[in-house]
Design a protein around this motif. Structure first.
Motif, PDB file in Angstrom:
ATOM      1  N   SER A  37       0.808  -1.220   0.000  1.00 49.45           N
ATOM      2  CA  SER A  37       0.000   0.000   0.000  1.00 49.45           C
ATOM      3  C   SER A  37       0.842   1.272   0.000  1.00 49.45           C
ATOM      4  O   SER A  37       0.392   2.310  -0.484  1.00 49.45           O
ATOM      5  N   PRO A  41      -0.499   4.686  -5.460  1.00 43.33           N
ATOM      6  CA  PRO A  41      -1.027   6.060  -5.489  1.00 43.33           C
ATOM      7  C   PRO A  41      -2.466   6.078  -4.976  1.00 43.33           C
ATOM      8  O   PRO A  41      -3.129   5.036  -4.884  1.00 43.33           O
ATOM      9  N   ALA A  42      -2.971   7.242  -4.677  1.00 44.76           N
ATOM     10  CA  ALA A  42      -4.354   7.383  -4.216  1.00 44.76           C
ATOM     11  C   ALA A  42      -5.316   6.788  -5.244  1.00 44.76           C
ATOM     12  O   ALA A  42      -5.088   6.891  -6.452  1.00 44.76           O
ATOM     13  N   LEU A  43      -6.389   6.157  -4.767  1.00 41.62           N
ATOM     14  CA  LEU A  43      -7.333   5.511  -5.673  1.00 41.62           C
ATOM     15  C   LEU A  43      -7.901   6.484  -6.708  1.00 41.62           C
ATOM     16  O   LEU A  43      -8.107   6.112  -7.859  1.00 41.62           O
ATOM     17  N   SER A  45      -6.504   8.683  -8.283  1.00 39.63           N
ATOM     18  CA  SER A  45      -5.557   9.023  -9.353  1.00 39.63           C
ATOM     19  C   SER A  45      -5.621   8.033 -10.519  1.00 39.63           C
ATOM     20  O   SER A  45      -4.980   8.239 -11.540  1.00 39.63           O
ATOM     21  N   PRO A  92      -4.303   0.502   2.483  1.00 36.39           N
ATOM     22  CA  PRO A  92      -3.794   1.882   2.591  1.00 36.39           C
ATOM     23  C   PRO A  92      -4.532   2.669   3.679  1.00 36.39           C
ATOM     24  O   PRO A  92      -5.705   2.401   3.961  1.00 36.39           O
ATOM     25  N   GLY A  94      -6.772   5.422   5.160  1.00 36.81           N
ATOM     26  CA  GLY A  94      -7.919   6.101   4.558  1.00 36.81           C
ATOM     27  C   GLY A  94      -8.652   5.278   3.517  1.00 36.81           C
ATOM     28  O   GLY A  94      -9.435   5.816   2.733  1.00 36.81           O
ATOM     29  N   ALA A  98     -11.712   6.381   0.835  1.00 34.73           N
ATOM     30  CA  ALA A  98     -11.391   6.370  -0.603  1.00 34.73           C
ATOM     31  C   ALA A  98     -12.326   5.425  -1.352  1.00 34.73           C
ATOM     32  O   ALA A  98     -12.773   5.729  -2.466  1.00 34.73           O
ATOM     33  N   ASN A 102     -15.022   6.020  -4.412  1.00 36.07           N
ATOM     34  CA  ASN A 102     -15.033   5.175  -5.603  1.00 36.07           C
ATOM     35  C   ASN A 102     -16.444   4.651  -5.866  1.00 36.07           C
ATOM     36  O   ASN A 102     -16.917   4.669  -6.999  1.00 36.07           O
TER      37      ASN A 102
END
Length: 132
Positions: A37, A41-43, A45, A92, A94, A98, A102
């Protein structure tokens, strides 16, 4: 490919078996592979697809420490009778927030495959997740 696994042999494997191009930007990816994780990158992105082609979203394959032993979360949604509790170790920070973002994109959104060695767990974008 996350830095830990971005070898020439892995690039060749992905290209041959998945037919996916290797790209530099997460938004351009068809598949994303992350060794952990910390390298993901952040989901938001990644490519969520679009209303006409939601299937053009990114599928992320994330290696976690184990599919048990982490903070428990509860899953609901199509294909899950009632609800199901799981506790993957290594999600990850958070992640639940996230994933809620989504889910709000449906029918668009990323799909996630958690792997732990030879075991895996698929979380399609239709899965709703909350703390257990």
């Amino acid at each position: 490919l996350s830095p830990t696994i971005a070898s020439d042999s892995m690039r060749g494997w992905v290209n041959f078996h998945a037919g996916a191009p290797l790209v530099d930007e997460p938004k351009q990816s068809v598949f994303a592979f992350a060794a952990n994780s910390a390298e993901l990158p952040a989901l938001f992105s990644f490519a969520p697809g679009n209303d006409e082609y939601p299937d053009t979203s990114t599928t992320i394959i994330l290696e976690v420490g184990a599919l048990h032993g982490g903070a428990p979360i509860e899953l609901e949604g199509p294909g899950i009778q009632g609800n199901r509790k799981i506790a993957p170790a290594g999600l990850p920070n958070g992640f639940i927030h996230a994933w809620e973002q989504n889910s709000d994109l449906y029918p668009c959104g990323i799909d996630l495959i958690l792997t732990a060695g030879t075991h895996f767990l698929c979380l399609p974008r239709t899965t709703r997740i909350k703390e257990a």
